[in-house]
Motif scaffolding. Sequence first.
Motif, PDB file in Angstrom:
ATOM      1  N   ARG A   1      39.662  42.610  51.595  1.00  0.00           N
ATOM      2  CA  ARG A   1      40.436  41.408  51.939  1.00  0.00           C
ATOM      3  C   ARG A   1      41.247  40.891  50.754  1.00  0.00           C
ATOM      4  O   ARG A   1      42.308  40.328  50.944  1.00  0.00           O
ATOM      5  N   ALA A   2      40.722  41.098  49.548  1.00  0.00           N
ATOM      6  CA  ALA A   2      41.435  40.637  48.355  1.00  0.00           C
ATOM      7  C   ALA A   2      42.504  41.624  47.915  1.00  0.00           C
ATOM      8  O   ALA A   2      43.287  41.335  47.018  1.00  0.00           O
ATOM      9  N   GLY A   3      42.529  42.806  48.529  1.00  0.00           N
ATOM     10  CA  GLY A   3      43.513  43.804  48.147  1.00  0.00           C
ATOM     11  C   GLY A   3      43.130  44.579  46.899  1.00  0.00           C
ATOM     12  O   GLY A   3      43.948  45.276  46.313  1.00  0.00           O
ATOM     13  N   ILE A   4      41.880  44.478  46.487  1.00  0.00           N
ATOM     14  CA  ILE A   4      41.417  45.208  45.307  1.00  0.00           C
ATOM     15  C   ILE A   4      41.284  46.688  45.634  1.00  0.00           C
ATOM     16  O   ILE A   4      41.601  47.548  44.825  1.00  0.00           O
ATOM     17  N   VAL A   5      40.797  46.984  46.828  1.00  0.00           N
ATOM     18  CA  VAL A   5      40.748  48.364  47.317  1.00  0.00           C
ATOM     19  C   VAL A   5      41.360  48.388  48.704  1.00  0.00           C
ATOM     20  O   VAL A   5      41.321  47.397  49.426  1.00  0.00           O
TER      21      VAL A   5
END
Length: 126
Positions: free
Chosen positions: A74-78
């Motif tokens: 959700r955070a766009g880290i992966v």
Amino acid sequence: MAKGKVGKTVGSLGDYLKEQRQASRLSLRQLAEQAGVSNPYLSQIERGLRKPSAEVLQQIAKALRISAEQLYIRAGIVSPEEVPGAPERSVELAILNDPHLNERQKQSLLDVYASFLALNTTTEKE
């Protein structure tokens, strides 16, 4: 509004965290204390004003008793494609990414799915 400055992904992360916190019946202060972050910082994350590090997301996930992977995606880290695992990961990701379900429904589906997998694993061992 300042929410747009950090990005849509973070905004949806903040909304998701707030829904999870409320579903867990935790106040902002309680979650901040359990996650080891300050109240203002957690509030800024929930409002989409700050992008938390992976470490902070892991602490929040632990306090909420949810998967850190969900928060990383959700955070766009992966990206969902980067998450290793068996085919069941794609089912979980499909549920998480379904725009027609609210967060409580998503979590319910994930819980039911996990219980079916656990039951099948137990049955296969017998």
